[in-house]
Design an enzyme around this catalytic site. Structure first.
Site, short mmCIF file in Angstrom:
data_model
loop_
_atom_site.label_atom_id
_atom_site.label_comp_id
_atom_site.label_asym_id
_atom_site.label_seq_id
_atom_site.Cartn_x
_atom_site.Cartn_y
_atom_site.Cartn_z
N ARG A 1 0.86 -1.18 0.00
CA ARG A 1 0.00 0.00 0.00
C ARG A 1 0.90 1.23 0.00
NH1 ARG A 1 -1.92 -3.59 3.92
NH2 ARG A 1 -4.01 -4.44 3.50
N TYR B 1 -9.43 -10.66 -7.35
CA TYR B 1 -8.53 -10.90 -8.48
C TYR B 1 -8.83 -12.21 -9.20
CZ TYR B 1 -5.88 -7.20 -6.21
OH TYR B 1 -5.51 -6.01 -5.64
N LYS C 1 -1.79 -2.80 8.05
CA LYS C 1 -2.92 -2.38 8.86
C LYS C 1 -2.92 -3.11 10.20
CE LYS C 1 -6.06 -1.06 5.11
NZ LYS C 1 -7.38 -1.28 4.49
N HIS D 1 -3.74 -9.00 3.26
CA HIS D 1 -5.18 -9.09 3.48
C HIS D 1 -5.45 -10.02 4.65
CE1 HIS D 1 -6.09 -8.06 -1.03
NE2 HIS D 1 -5.88 -6.99 -0.29
N ARG E 1 -0.47 -1.54 -7.17
CA ARG E 1 -0.72 -2.68 -6.27
C ARG E 1 -1.59 -3.73 -6.97
NH1 ARG E 1 -1.24 -4.22 -0.71
NH2 ARG E 1 -3.36 -4.75 -0.04
#
Length: 318
Positions: free
Chosen positions: A151, A292, A175, A283, A260
């Site tokens: 990211r 995807y 994150k 993720h 990305r």
């Protein structure tokens, strides 16, 4: 009084998100904006977050739809409201959760936008032809983005220590402050080495020791003279938009997130599996990575057409 109370509740919620869930400053700002808009709507209707009803929440969501907000944006707002009301319930500010029965707005499946391998090559080639120390920095950042799928916030906030010793793997803090390992390609390592030779030139001078021409210290891989201490997301966005124009690609098609998506799509198209990709992208849920699968479907169709005996026989006719 009502405004003061709601403001303190929002602040308490944001403190919890930062302390317990490791929410970034960017995420906290987004939550604050969403909740302040929601509370303003409640106060206009003579209500507040402590006594809001399910009807109040449905009315607010209807207002968002009438204002023309996209379903995805509405869903994000609703997610913020749900977390806020769960916090109010769990911390005893109210004895129920009025958001529990409200469904998210219906959203169409949006496929991720990505560049072709040829377009990525053009971006990298153009960056490699940029002269001087800024050219070395630009190439290193583009190579790192495409090699790792980071990211943009993870890229600009990378610590210097993560890349100081010519690593084959890069530790990325994502994150919730979760760390993950991502492999570096040889071109990315080469670009990073070249950039590290000139990195000190981007560190603000240390004037405290009387030497205005002597570099100071920075813990960031991509330091800056701005108040954050590192290159900002906005500056990197401008850099790659300009790079797109130089490469003959519409700047509207290029962003850090597109890089990305390109990383992920190209990996899958060349044989990577979803679980590995999930880990590299950071993720927490495989369902996020499944956006995807359109790439997998295309690859599987190609494999069947190329290798299945019935598909080959069909080409000969009858």
């Amino acid at each position: 009084m009502a405004k003061a109370l709601t403001s303190s509740l929002i602040s308490a919620f944001l403190e919890m998100m930062a302390a317990e869930r490791g929410a970034s400053a960017h995420t906290l700002d987004a939550y604050r904006r969403d909740l302040e808009d929601y509370v303003a709507s409640l106060l206009a209707g003579k209500s507040g977050p402590v006594d809001a009803t399910e009807k109040d929440l449905r009315r607010y969501m209807a207002e968002l739809g009438a204002a023309g907000l996209a379903p995805r944006t509405q869903a994000r707002r609703l997610s913020a409201l749900r977390q806020f009301h769960k916090f109010l319930y769990s911390d005893g500010y109210r004895n129920d959760d009025p958001s529990s029965n409200i469904d998210s707005p219906q959203q169409g499946q949006t496929l991720p936008k990505f560049l072709s391998i040829d377009e990525i090559d053009r971006l990298i080639t153009t960056a490699a032809n940029h002269p001087g120390i800024k050219g070395k920095r630009l190439l290193a950042m583009v190579e790192l983005m495409y090699a790792t799928g980071m990211r943009v916030s993870e890229l600009v906030e990378l610590p210097y220590a993560a890349a100081a010793r010519d690593p084959q793997m890069l530790i990325v803090r994502g994150k919730g402050s979760k760390e993950r390992l991502v492999p570096l390609s040889d071109p990315a390592r080469d670009a990073l080495r070249d950039y590290l030779d000139v990195r000190d030139a981007f560190i603000p001078s240390d004037k405290s020791d009387g030497h205005a021409d002597r570099p100071g210290q920075s813990s960031y891989l991509f330091p800056s003279r701005g108040k954050t201490g590192h290159l900002t997301r906005q500056m990197f966005l401008k850099m790659i938009k300009d790079l797109a124009i130089e490469s003959g690609i519409a700047p509207s098609r290029v962003s850090p997130h597109v890089l990305r998506h390109s990383f992920a799509s190209h990996l899958l198209a060349n044989g990577a599996d979803l679980r590995s990709l999930q880990k590299m992208l950071g993720h927490s849920d495989i369902s996020t990575t499944q956006i995807y699968t359109h790439v997998l479907e295309s690859r599987l169709r190609g494999l069947v057409q190329e290798h299945h005996p019935l598909a080959r026989m069909a080409g000969h006719g009858s």
